[in-house]
Each structure stands twice: as C-alpha cells, then as structure tokens.
Scaffold this motif. Structure first.
Motif, PDB file in Angstrom:
ATOM      1  N   LYS A   1      49.148  34.067  24.574  1.00 24.60           N
ATOM      2  CA  LYS A   1      50.595  33.863  24.525  1.00 24.60           C
ATOM      3  C   LYS A   1      51.196  34.079  25.910  1.00 24.60           C
ATOM      4  O   LYS A   1      51.006  35.110  26.536  1.00 24.60           O
ATOM      5  N   GLU A   2      51.931  33.072  26.369  1.00 23.28           N
ATOM      6  CA  GLU A   2      52.491  33.125  27.725  1.00 23.28           C
ATOM      7  C   GLU A   2      53.485  34.274  27.870  1.00 23.28           C
ATOM      8  O   GLU A   2      54.294  34.534  26.988  1.00 23.28           O
ATOM      9  N   PHE A   3      53.365  34.984  28.995  1.00 25.76           N
ATOM     10  CA  PHE A   3      54.216  36.110  29.375  1.00 25.76           C
ATOM     11  C   PHE A   3      54.033  37.342  28.474  1.00 25.76           C
ATOM     12  O   PHE A   3      54.866  38.249  28.484  1.00 25.76           O
ATOM     13  N   SER A   4      52.953  37.357  27.721  1.00 25.21           N
ATOM     14  CA  SER A   4      52.611  38.554  26.955  1.00 25.21           C
ATOM     15  C   SER A   4      51.920  39.535  27.901  1.00 25.21           C
ATOM     16  O   SER A   4      51.564  39.193  29.030  1.00 25.21           O
ATOM     17  N   TYR A   5      51.707  40.782  27.453  1.00 29.75           N
ATOM     18  CA  TYR A   5      51.001  41.748  28.279  1.00 29.75           C
ATOM     19  C   TYR A   5      49.579  41.283  28.578  1.00 29.75           C
ATOM     20  O   TYR A   5      49.050  41.532  29.654  1.00 29.75           O
ATOM     21  N   ARG A   6      48.971  40.605  27.622  1.00 31.09           N
ATOM     22  CA  ARG A   6      47.613  40.107  27.856  1.00 31.09           C
ATOM     23  C   ARG A   6      47.621  39.003  28.901  1.00 31.09           C
ATOM     24  O   ARG A   6      46.735  38.928  29.752  1.00 31.09           O
ATOM     25  N   ASP A   7      48.621  38.156  28.845  1.00 30.27           N
ATOM     26  CA  ASP A   7      48.766  37.098  29.845  1.00 30.27           C
ATOM     27  C   ASP A   7      48.988  37.709  31.224  1.00 30.27           C
ATOM     28  O   ASP A   7      48.438  37.252  32.229  1.00 30.27           O
ATOM     29  N   GLU A   8      49.794  38.757  31.271  1.00 27.85           N
ATOM     30  CA  GLU A   8      50.050  39.478  32.522  1.00 27.85           C
ATOM     31  C   GLU A   8      48.753  40.073  33.070  1.00 27.85           C
ATOM     32  O   GLU A   8      48.456  39.959  34.267  1.00 27.85           O
ATOM     33  N   ALA A   9      47.963  40.688  32.195  1.00 30.73           N
ATOM     34  CA  ALA A   9      46.707  41.307  32.615  1.00 30.73           C
ATOM     35  C   ALA A   9      45.743  40.267  33.182  1.00 30.73           C
ATOM     36  O   ALA A   9      45.141  40.469  34.243  1.00 30.73           O
ATOM     37  N   LYS A  10      45.598  39.180  32.484  1.00 31.96           N
ATOM     38  CA  LYS A  10      44.701  38.105  32.940  1.00 31.96           C
ATOM     39  C   LYS A  10      45.129  37.580  34.301  1.00 31.96           C
ATOM     40  O   LYS A  10      44.311  37.440  35.224  1.00 31.96           O
ATOM     41  N   ASP A  11      46.414  37.312  34.461  1.00 33.17           N
ATOM     42  CA  ASP A  11      46.901  36.740  35.721  1.00 33.17           C
ATOM     43  C   ASP A  11      46.832  37.738  36.869  1.00 33.17           C
ATOM     44  O   ASP A  11      46.541  37.358  38.015  1.00 33.17           O
ATOM     45  N   LEU A  12      47.090  39.003  36.594  1.00 32.44           N
ATOM     46  CA  LEU A  12      46.964  40.015  37.647  1.00 32.44           C
ATOM     47  C   LEU A  12      45.517  40.158  38.096  1.00 32.44           C
ATOM     48  O   LEU A  12      45.228  40.319  39.282  1.00 32.44           O
ATOM     49  N   TRP A  13      44.599  40.110  37.135  1.00 38.87           N
ATOM     50  CA  TRP A  13      43.171  40.194  37.457  1.00 38.87           C
ATOM     51  C   TRP A  13      42.764  39.011  38.342  1.00 38.87           C
ATOM     52  O   TRP A  13      42.082  39.185  39.356  1.00 38.87           O
ATOM     53  N   LEU A  14      43.188  37.824  37.957  1.00 38.19           N
ATOM     54  CA  LEU A  14      42.864  36.635  38.742  1.00 38.19           C
ATOM     55  C   LEU A  14      43.526  36.688  40.112  1.00 38.19           C
ATOM     56  O   LEU A  14      42.931  36.288  41.116  1.00 38.19           O
ATOM     57  N   PHE A  15      44.747  37.187  40.162  1.00 38.88           N
ATOM     58  CA  PHE A  15      45.449  37.293  41.442  1.00 38.88           C
ATOM     59  C   PHE A  15      44.688  38.222  42.380  1.00 38.88           C
ATOM     60  O   PHE A  15      44.508  37.919  43.564  1.00 38.88           O
ATOM     61  N   SER A  16      44.205  39.330  41.851  1.00 31.96           N
ATOM     62  CA  SER A  16      43.409  40.263  42.646  1.00 31.96           C
ATOM     63  C   SER A  16      42.136  39.594  43.140  1.00 31.96           C
ATOM     64  O   SER A  16      41.778  39.701  44.319  1.00 31.96           O
ATOM     65  N   TYR A  17      41.449  38.916  42.263  1.00 31.65           N
ATOM     66  CA  TYR A  17      40.199  38.219  42.619  1.00 31.65           C
ATOM     67  C   TYR A  17      40.436  37.186  43.720  1.00 31.65           C
ATOM     68  O   TYR A  17      39.680  37.106  44.696  1.00 31.65           O
ATOM     69  N   LEU A  18      41.490  36.411  43.574  1.00 28.61           N
ATOM     70  CA  LEU A  18      41.786  35.347  44.534  1.00 28.61           C
ATOM     71  C   LEU A  18      42.345  35.885  45.847  1.00 28.61           C
ATOM     72  O   LEU A  18      42.239  35.238  46.883  1.00 28.61           O
TER      73      LEU A  18
END
Length: 258
Positions: free
Chosen positions: A73-90
């Motif tokens: 679900k977009e803008f959910s806490y899980r969505d936030e976690a996934k995107d933050l993880w990817l942002f860190s990786y990238l």
C-alpha cells in the motif's frame, strides 16, 4: 562489565560497541579533570575491546530485486520502510543517520554529495561522498521529499531544525526499529531467509560492487572509509560463499577441460 553483558546474551559486536562508548566516557572524564590518568583501564597492558566477528548480511542481486519489485500500500509504513531501504542501498549504503540529515543543498542535477556524520566527528579530513543522482533516487525524493526544496530544508521530514540532538536520536531509533520490523516482514513474504535490516543495505551495496569486479579502493571511497584496511576488513567476511563455490571446482572431475 563485559562478563555481565555476556550473561545477558549480548553479541560480541554489541559488547564491543558498549565498551567503546565506555572508553570514550573515560577519555572525556580525563580531559575534563574528573579522573586522573591512573584510573584509565584501557590501552597497553589494560583492558582490550573484544573483536566483533563480522556476520554476513549482504543480499544477492536477485534478493535485492525481490525487494525492489515488492508491492504494498502506497505511503504506508511498509512502503516507507521499503523505499528507505532502497534509498540507502542506492546512496552507497548510507546509514539512516546520514539520510535523515540530508538537505536539498546536498543535491544538484547530477550528484548527491554528503559527509558521513560518523567520520565528520572522528576525522579532520573527512572526504565527501558523491553519488550519481539516478532516476531511482530522484523518484524516491520526489515521492517522499519535502515539497519546499529550499537549500537548508531537510529532504525528508523526519526531523526539523527545532529538534535537539536527543530528540533526533529518539526519532532515529524509532525510525530504524520501524524500518527493520517491516523489512523483516517483507523479506519473509518474498522468500528471503536472511535477516534484512537497514544495515543490510550497506553491506549489500559493497558486496554487489565487489562481486561486479569493482576495486576495493573505489568501494572504500564510496563507503566513506578513511583507509584501505578498513574496507578490506569490511569486505572480508562476504567471501565465504565465493570460496565454497571455487572449492567445488577442485574436484569437478570430468567437468573441466584438460
């Protein structure tokens, strides 16, 4: 103190971290004249910090791809976690403390440039890390970033200028815990058996580079390490799987051309 922590089932890595903090407290107390040098328990002939054994936390490319393609679900806490993880990786494996402190002045049309807070506090010659501003990084900032892109504004709205360091630390701890909790669930859902945390992103970034043939020198520069030895130690534990694969070739009788 160390023996007590062992009885509490703390890992050697955690004990190392706590004892390093204790050592810092002693140094500050000496500098401020609260204690004499005779009471310093560390150093030559004194207590030595336990060596922490590196644990492999890096993901393979196909596992990273599963996280990248995971839908929620977009803008959910899980969505936030996934995107933050990817942002860190990238972002060259940047840690959460550096990510939440990024400001728009750190970004231009081609690069995101920042100095690791960890090295800023320990080194007088902290070298900036410069990361190519890719479409994926741009997409994540457009999605989660502060709409007011004034240079002094934080990119992400986790902290603000009115917060004290103590408040920022609490916010950071909550964010890391929330991210780790959701990344654990994501990993389980997509079939990744390893423990996936914010720290996994950093290890995965460096390991992907090494397996792609990138030099240790370049990896160290990308991670913000001040010396090559640090990078070598950092990468050392990631090669167990490679060693096992290479060892198989030694008895691959009939499969290797003469």
């Amino acid at each position: 103190y160390e023996q007590w922590m062992v009885t509490q089932n703390l890992s050697m890595s955690s004990i190392n971290t706590y004892m390093a903090s204790t050592r810092t407290i002693f140094k500050i107390a000496q500098r401020e004249g609260a204690i004499s040098k005779d009471y310093y328990p560390f150093g030559e002939g004194g207590y030595k910090l336990p060596s922490s054994q590196n644990v492999k936390r890096a993901l393979k490319m196909n596992e990273i791809e599963k996280i990248y393609n995971y839908e929620c679900k977009e803008f959910s806490y899980r969505d936030e976690a996934k995107d933050l993880w990817l942002f860190s990786y990238l972002l060259n494996g940047a840690n959460m403390n550096d990510i939440i402190r990024l400001k728009y002045k750190n970004v231009d049309d081609e690069f995101i440039t920042f100095v690791r807070r960890k090295t800023r506090k320990t080194s007088k010659s902290s070298k900036p890390i410069s990361v190519a501003y890719t479409d994926d990084l741009r997409r994540l900032i457009d999605k989660w970033g502060n709409k007011d892109r004034s240079p002094e504004n934080y990119i992400f709205r986790f902290i603000n200028e009115d917060m004290t360091e103590k408040q920022i630390r609490r916010c950071l701890d909550r964010l890391i815990k929330r991210t780790n909790d959701h990344m654990k669930k994501i990993a389980s859902e997509v079939g990744i058996e390893k423990t996936v945390t914010t720290y996994t992103a950093r290890h995965s970034f460096s390991t992907v580079l090494k397996r792609s043939g990138v030099s240790t020198e370049y990896i160290g520069e990308s991670l913000g390490h001040n010396n090559l030895r640090t990078t070598e130690l950092y990468l050392d534990s990631f090669e167990d799987e490679t060693k096992k694969e290479v060892a198989k070739h030694l008895t691959a009788f009939g499969k290797v051309k003469a």
